[in-house]
Design a protein around this motif. Structure first.
Motif, mmCIF file in Angstrom:
data_model
loop_
_atom_site.group_PDB
_atom_site.id
_atom_site.type_symbol
_atom_site.label_atom_id
_atom_site.label_comp_id
_atom_site.label_asym_id
_atom_site.label_seq_id
_atom_site.Cartn_x
_atom_site.Cartn_y
_atom_site.Cartn_z
ATOM 1 N N VAL A 203 -0.369 -0.794 9.594
ATOM 2 C CA VAL A 203 0.026 0.237 8.638
ATOM 3 C C VAL A 203 -1.163 0.608 7.761
ATOM 4 O O VAL A 203 -1.874 -0.273 7.264
ATOM 5 N N VAL A 204 -1.359 1.906 7.580
ATOM 6 C CA VAL A 204 -2.350 2.414 6.637
ATOM 7 C C VAL A 204 -1.601 2.947 5.425
ATOM 8 O O VAL A 204 -0.679 3.757 5.561
ATOM 9 N N LEU A 205 -1.985 2.489 4.240
ATOM 10 C CA LEU A 205 -1.349 2.920 2.998
ATOM 11 C C LEU A 205 -2.219 3.932 2.272
ATOM 12 O O LEU A 205 -3.439 3.761 2.191
ATOM 13 N N LEU A 206 -1.587 4.967 1.732
ATOM 14 C CA LEU A 206 -2.257 5.926 0.867
ATOM 15 C C LEU A 206 -1.469 6.026 -0.433
ATOM 16 O O LEU A 206 -0.233 6.043 -0.413
ATOM 17 N N GLY A 207 -2.173 6.117 -1.555
ATOM 18 C CA GLY A 207 -1.477 6.289 -2.819
ATOM 19 C C GLY A 207 -2.370 6.009 -4.008
ATOM 20 O O GLY A 207 -3.490 5.515 -3.865
ATOM 21 N N VAL A 208 -1.858 6.322 -5.185
ATOM 22 C CA VAL A 208 -2.587 6.015 -6.414
ATOM 23 C C VAL A 208 -2.460 4.526 -6.689
ATOM 24 O O VAL A 208 -1.573 3.840 -6.170
ATOM 25 N N ASP A 209 -3.338 4.029 -7.528
ATOM 26 C CA ASP A 209 -3.433 2.589 -7.769
ATOM 27 C C ASP A 209 -2.108 1.992 -8.234
ATOM 28 O O ASP A 209 -1.703 0.919 -7.776
ATOM 29 N N LYS A 210 -1.400 2.690 -9.119
ATOM 30 C CA LYS A 210 -0.152 2.142 -9.659
ATOM 31 C C LYS A 210 0.895 1.987 -8.560
ATOM 32 O O LYS A 210 1.556 0.944 -8.454
ATOM 33 N N ASN A 211 1.062 3.012 -7.731
ATOM 34 C CA ASN A 211 2.048 2.936 -6.655
ATOM 35 C C ASN A 211 1.681 1.859 -5.641
ATOM 36 O O ASN A 211 2.546 1.132 -5.142
ATOM 37 N N LEU A 212 0.398 1.770 -5.321
ATOM 38 C CA LEU A 212 -0.054 0.730 -4.397
ATOM 39 C C LEU A 212 0.251 -0.656 -4.956
ATOM 40 O O LEU A 212 0.667 -1.561 -4.226
ATOM 41 N N LEU A 226 -3.246 -2.531 7.469
ATOM 42 C CA LEU A 226 -4.580 -2.559 8.063
ATOM 43 C C LEU A 226 -5.644 -2.206 7.039
ATOM 44 O O LEU A 226 -6.683 -2.859 6.934
ATOM 45 N N THR A 227 -5.390 -1.153 6.262
ATOM 46 C CA THR A 227 -6.339 -0.713 5.249
ATOM 47 C C THR A 227 -5.606 0.147 4.226
ATOM 48 O O THR A 227 -4.489 0.616 4.477
ATOM 49 N N VAL A 228 -6.241 0.334 3.069
ATOM 50 C CA VAL A 228 -5.650 1.089 1.966
ATOM 51 C C VAL A 228 -6.613 2.200 1.560
ATOM 52 O O VAL A 228 -7.821 1.975 1.451
ATOM 53 N N ILE A 229 -6.074 3.393 1.354
ATOM 54 C CA ILE A 229 -6.868 4.532 0.898
ATOM 55 C C ILE A 229 -6.278 5.010 -0.420
ATOM 56 O O ILE A 229 -5.138 5.477 -0.471
ATOM 57 N N GLU A 230 -7.044 4.867 -1.489
ATOM 58 C CA GLU A 230 -6.550 5.236 -2.811
ATOM 59 C C GLU A 230 -6.739 6.724 -3.073
ATOM 60 O O GLU A 230 -7.700 7.336 -2.617
ATOM 61 N N GLY A 231 -5.792 7.301 -3.829
ATOM 62 C CA GLY A 231 -5.897 8.706 -4.207
ATOM 63 C C GLY A 231 -4.530 9.323 -4.361
ATOM 64 O O GLY A 231 -3.517 8.769 -3.919
ATOM 65 N N ASN A 232 -4.481 10.489 -4.984
ATOM 66 C CA ASN A 232 -3.229 11.201 -5.215
ATOM 67 C C ASN A 232 -2.972 12.152 -4.058
ATOM 68 O O ASN A 232 -3.679 13.141 -3.883
ATOM 69 N N HIS A 233 -1.940 11.847 -3.259
ATOM 70 C CA HIS A 233 -1.618 12.675 -2.100
ATOM 71 C C HIS A 233 -0.206 13.249 -2.208
ATOM 72 O O HIS A 233 0.411 13.586 -1.204
ATOM 73 N N ASP A 234 0.296 13.377 -3.440
ATOM 74 C CA ASP A 234 1.641 13.911 -3.650
ATOM 75 C C ASP A 234 1.748 15.389 -3.281
ATOM 76 O O ASP A 234 2.829 15.873 -2.977
ATOM 77 N N LEU A 235 0.639 16.120 -3.329
ATOM 78 C CA LEU A 235 0.721 17.573 -3.276
ATOM 79 C C LEU A 235 0.530 18.157 -1.884
ATOM 80 O O LEU A 235 0.437 19.369 -1.735
ATOM 81 N N ALA A 236 0.458 17.308 -0.843
ATOM 82 C CA ALA A 236 0.315 17.837 0.515
ATOM 83 C C ALA A 236 1.542 18.658 0.878
ATOM 84 O O ALA A 236 2.669 18.232 0.682
ATOM 85 N N THR A 237 1.331 19.856 1.413
ATOM 86 C CA THR A 237 2.448 20.723 1.770
ATOM 87 C C THR A 237 2.895 20.448 3.190
ATOM 88 O O THR A 237 2.195 19.829 3.985
ATOM 89 N N ALA A 238 4.078 20.946 3.523
ATOM 90 C CA ALA A 238 4.639 20.697 4.856
ATOM 91 C C ALA A 238 3.748 21.262 5.952
ATOM 92 O O ALA A 238 3.705 20.743 7.055
#
Length: 369
Positions: A203-212, A226-238
């Motif tokens: 599993v690859v995780l994406l999210g801001v530090d607090k959510n992670l 497997l790995t973690v990628i930090e950042g704000n990805h809330d705004l991705a559109t469909a």
């Protein structure tokens, strides 16, 4: 391509079995040349067959090849293509790895190219930890498909701001919100477990530090990360979600998996050398794999050689000019034959980048005994 295809191709081996491989292209204008390249390689295969057969004797197999060529939809090409045909089998495989341009006519198919392509397909889950919403994707390399199951996508419908939380005497809005988030991420973890039960992938995780942080605190499946990628990805559109996350995730996954493969290879070789349970000599490897002693064969990508096999089949001599021999007199790709020996005795084949085996080695076989 399925693992079962390797077994089918091995079981259908006969002379002549034709394997054609070539690099292909996903985009214009390069892909426009792919149909011409396929037809040229089929003509090359025909020329080789005509050195041994009359035209009428190869009419059926050539018709199979031309029918395959006409059936290919080049609008959906990947990085490579493999075409196989004999009197019983005719198939086209599109693979996500670049293949060399070649034609082989021998008594087996070049399964090594399918095996290499299969080994380079990395499947994994991508979990984007956001409240609006949390999404799950199934990924094969850089191709992501959003999952609409197991409760995904999850939307946090609990109170989301300090002003909307219960502010009665004695309550702590921040603490209440944190507890809501813990519940939210526990539900996400439960949904992820359902996906993992169906397909146990990293599993690859994406999210801001607090959510992670909250997810790590409550997750029962964190060992799958497997790995973690930090950042704000809330705004991705469909419309751009899958592409956006593929661009973020796939380079990181490649980096991590490359490092893991390198470490695994180094450890396996060190262990075999320490216990003196390995061969690197070509004839030693040939005999050991025939006898079922091969546990794990490491092959440098792109390495091949032609060889003449002794009458008893127990030794090989490298042939520098295979074109000087008739097709049946030599094995054009002896590495492919060694790979088949290993697979037929339940061994493992691992492809490595050039130079990884050290000491100018191209093959390294660890032994069962």
């Amino acid at each position: 391509m399925q693992i079962a295809d390797l077994d089918i191709l091995q079981s259908q081996a006969q002379y002549p079995s034709i394997t054609i491989t070539l690099p292909t292209h996903r985009t214009f204008p390069e892909k426009e040349k792919d149909p011409v390249r396929v037809k040229n390689l089929i003509r090359e295969a025909e020329d080789r067959l005509l050195q041994e057969y009359e035209a009428r004797d190869i009419q059926d197999i050539m018709q199979r090849l031309w029918d395959l060529a006409d059936s290919i939809d080049h609008n959906h090409n990947l990085e490579g293509m493999m075409i196989v045909a004999n009197r019983d089998v005719a198939k086209v495989y599109k693979v996500p790895t670049r293949l060399e341009e070649k034609v082989a006519v021998q008594d087996d198919f070049l399964v090594r190219d399918l095996l290499l392509a299969q080994s380079r397909i990395q499947s994994y889950w991508v979990l984007t930890l956001a409240e609006n919403p949390t999404r799950l994707f199934h990924a094969d390399n850089d191709q992501l498909q959003e999952v609409q199951d197991y409760g995904f996508p999850f939307v946090n419908e609990e109170p989301g701001t300090r002003m909307t939380l219960d502010t009665r005497y004695g309550t702590k809005p921040d603490s209440e919100r944190d507890e809501h988030l813990r519940i939210f991420f526990r539900n996400i973890d439960a949904g992820l477990k359902q996906a993992l039960d169906l397909e146990d992938l990293p599993v690859v995780l994406l999210g801001v530090d607090k959510n992670l942080g909250f997810f790590k605190e409550v997750a029962q499946n964190y060992d799958k990360v497997l790995t973690v990628i930090e950042g704000n990805h809330d705004l991705a559109t469909a419309d751009n979600t899958a592409l956006k996350f593929a661009e973020l995730v796939w380079p990181k996954v490649q980096e991590v998996m490359h490092e893991q493969r390198h470490n695994d290879v180094a450890q396996a070789i060190d262990a075999a050398v320490s216990s003196n349970t390995f061969f690197t000599d070509l004839n030693d490897i040939w005999v050991a794999t025939l006898d079922g002693r091969g546990a794990r064969l490491f092959v440098e990508e792109g390495y091949s050689f032609s060889a003449k096999v002794s009458e008893d089949g127990r030794s090989i001599a490298v042939v520098d000019e295979p074109e000087a021999y008739r097709n049946r007199e030599i094995v054009h790709d002896a590495v492919n034959r060694i790979i088949e020996h290993v697979l037929q005795t339940s061994g493992e084949v691992v492809f490595v980048e050039p130079g990884r085996l050290g000491d100018n080695r191209k093959l390294f076989l660890t032994l069962r005994y």
